[in-house]
Write an enzyme that holds these catalytic residues in place. Structure first.
Site, mmCIF file in Angstrom:
data_model
loop_
_atom_site.group_PDB
_atom_site.id
_atom_site.type_symbol
_atom_site.label_atom_id
_atom_site.label_comp_id
_atom_site.label_asym_id
_atom_site.label_seq_id
_atom_site.Cartn_x
_atom_site.Cartn_y
_atom_site.Cartn_z
ATOM 1 N N ARG A 192 0.830 -1.215 0.000
ATOM 2 C CA ARG A 192 0.000 0.000 0.000
ATOM 3 C C ARG A 192 0.860 1.260 0.000
ATOM 4 O O ARG A 192 0.400 2.321 -0.398
ATOM 5 C CB ARG A 192 -0.980 0.019 1.180
ATOM 6 C CG ARG A 192 -1.798 1.322 1.254
ATOM 7 C CD ARG A 192 -3.015 1.245 2.160
ATOM 8 N NE ARG A 192 -2.733 0.689 3.450
ATOM 9 C CZ ARG A 192 -2.155 1.366 4.473
ATOM 10 N NH1 ARG A 192 -1.819 2.622 4.325
ATOM 11 N NH2 ARG A 192 -1.919 0.759 5.610
ATOM 12 N N TYR B 284 -11.005 16.599 -18.303
ATOM 13 C CA TYR B 284 -11.654 15.291 -18.297
ATOM 14 C C TYR B 284 -12.884 15.361 -17.378
ATOM 15 O O TYR B 284 -12.832 15.988 -16.317
ATOM 16 C CB TYR B 284 -10.642 14.272 -17.797
ATOM 17 C CG TYR B 284 -11.135 12.864 -17.749
ATOM 18 C CD1 TYR B 284 -11.345 12.138 -18.918
ATOM 19 C CD2 TYR B 284 -11.381 12.235 -16.532
ATOM 20 C CE1 TYR B 284 -11.787 10.831 -18.871
ATOM 21 C CE2 TYR B 284 -11.822 10.924 -16.477
ATOM 22 C CZ TYR B 284 -12.028 10.225 -17.653
ATOM 23 O OH TYR B 284 -12.464 8.936 -17.606
ATOM 24 N N ASP C 184 -2.440 17.367 -16.544
ATOM 25 C CA ASP C 184 -2.852 16.042 -17.011
ATOM 26 C C ASP C 184 -2.422 15.938 -18.473
ATOM 27 O O ASP C 184 -3.018 16.565 -19.356
ATOM 28 C CB ASP C 184 -4.367 15.905 -16.858
ATOM 29 C CG ASP C 184 -4.896 14.541 -17.305
ATOM 30 O OD1 ASP C 184 -4.199 13.846 -18.068
ATOM 31 O OD2 ASP C 184 -6.020 14.189 -16.901
ATOM 32 N N LYS D 166 -4.341 4.701 -20.527
ATOM 33 C CA LYS D 166 -4.398 5.036 -21.949
ATOM 34 C C LYS D 166 -3.070 4.677 -22.632
ATOM 35 O O LYS D 166 -2.727 3.523 -22.698
ATOM 36 C CB LYS D 166 -4.769 6.512 -22.105
ATOM 37 C CG LYS D 166 -5.889 6.972 -21.154
ATOM 38 C CD LYS D 166 -7.231 6.306 -21.426
ATOM 39 C CE LYS D 166 -8.277 6.530 -20.318
ATOM 40 N NZ LYS D 166 -8.496 7.906 -19.893
#
Ligand SMILES: *Cc1c(COP(=O)(O)O)cnc(C)c1O
Length: 399
Positions: free
Chosen positions: A56, A110, A182, A207
């Protein structure tokens, strides 16, 4: 982890994509990093002389290996892989802004990022002012004494707008804010955003970085101090990447430079081809001189990217017919994979807007976004040619 090869100079991008984050060759050791599924690692205390490792925390060997590759490609001190692009965005924003703070963001974001800023962060008393990224003075004008993050995205989805980074960067610097970007549509192959002064370079690695439509992941690259702050948020909110996804992402990134070269080339060729096809009213691609940001894109980018948008004569019905007649390209949301995918923003990212609102954003009905894959150009042309013909508005019926 750093490149362990010839020391003469900084390795090139393709070399980094293959070798960065890999262990130095040792007889008998695997050439490819194995997947380490162990959630935890032997450790009895600080006396062991190593950090406590726990998956984690983002310091499992696969998580570190892919982070090293990303930092090398972006040319940043450090990087971090997370469970999704949205985890990368949200953890970066929470690392940068707290209660009472303010964000200045591009209007073109987005959809989920926009929803995070408008629906979710206000619950934490973090507010956002949206600006037109083409208005150079808007960034500075939107700053408040509490602005902590300036957020951009480029090229934008689905109209593929490109704008200079300078005004957003200067505003961020003058206000002591973090500049986050981004860069999913561009990838580090088409632009290394840190070289333009971006502090937090973010990608949905789902992507192009992954590139095969088989994983969900996100990355953030920046200074070691920034990455430590984002990693702290990730540890607390639990958005770390699974080792299997980290391994797949690392595998995908090895071929990123060659994939992008092909995506760039085929998309530009297709955009030029679409421009001469009857039934296609508009072709949107930053590599076309008709694109409003063509000159800016030519200056800023090493390649125009793998996305092409078209507007069909005949509106939404024509676009539906076009999509249903494709045999090679497939209707599906998402982008950046080896296979060509098409989607209509009116059914996906912009479904909540009215037709008129979409039109005002440059997304009229009939708009189809194409993520150009790695297939042969001629096969794609044949597929699109037949689908456009099927979509053409029917000739006026005989009286
Ligand atoms: C897909 C996408 C995201 C979200 O990424 P996930 O991996 O789905 O969380 C963020 N920004 C852009 C530009 C995207 O295309």
């Amino acid at each position: 982890m750093t490149f362990d090869g010839p020391k003469h100079e900084r390795p090139g991008t393709a070399t980094d994509a293959v070798h960065a984050g890999q262990p130095a060759p040792r007889p008998g050791e695997p050439v490819v990093n194995p997947i380490v599924r162990s959630s935890t690692f032997h450790w009895s205390g600080p006396g062991d002389g190593i950090d406590l490792l726990y998956s984690r925390y983002g310091n499992n060997p696969n998580q570190r290996a892919v982070a090293g590759k990303i930092a090398a490609l972006e040319g940043t001190e450090d990087a971090l892989a997370l469970a999704s692009g949205m985890a990368a965005i949200s953890m970066t924003l929470l690392a940068g802004a707290g209660s009472g703070d303010h964000i200045v963001a591009s209007r073109h974001l987005y959809g989920a990022t926009h929803a995070l800023l408008t629906d979710e962060l206000p619950r934490r008393d973090i507010t956002t002012t949206f600006v037109d990224p083409h208005d150079a003075s808007a960034w500075q004008a939107a700053l408040t004494p509490r602005t902590r993050v300036v957020l951009i995205e480029l090229p934008t989805n689905p109209t593929l707008r490109v704008f200079p980074v300078g005004p957003a960067r200067r505003a961020a610097r003058s206000g002591g804010a973090l500049l986050a970007a981004d860069m999913t549509f561009a990838t580090p192959i088409n632009i290394r955003a840190a070289e333009h002064g971006v502090d937090a370079v973010i990608h949905s690695a789902t992507k192009y970085l992954g590139g095969h439509s088989d994983l969900i992941a996100g990355v953030v690259a920046g200074s070691a101090a920034l990455i430590a702050r984002v990693a702290k948020m990730m540890k607390l909110y639990g958005g770390s990447i699974d080792p299997q996804a980290a391994w797949l992402l690392e595998r995908g990134i090895r071929t990123l430079p060659v994939r992008m070269e092909r995506h760039n080339r085929t998309a530009l060729a297709l955009a030029r081809w679409f421009s001469g096809i009857e039934g296609v009213r508009q072709v949107i691609h930053p590599g076309l001189p008709a694109h409003p940001d063509h000159e800016c894109a030519a200056r800023l980018l090493n390649g125009y990217g793998g996305m092409v948008s078209i507007v069909l004569e005949g509106g939404g019905e024509a676009a539906d017919r076009f999509c249903s007649h494709l045999r090679l390209a497939a209707p599906a949301p998402s982008l950046g994979g080896v296979e060509t995918l098409v989607s209509q923003p009116r059914h996906t990212s912009h479904v909540d807007l009215s037709s008129a609102e979409r039109h005002a954003l440059g997304i009229p009905d009939g708009f189809v976004r194409i993520s150009v894959g790695l297939e042969d150009l001629e096969d794609l042309k044949a597929d699109f040619s037949a689908a456009v013909a099927a979509a053409l508005p029917l000739a006026t019926p005989l009286p």
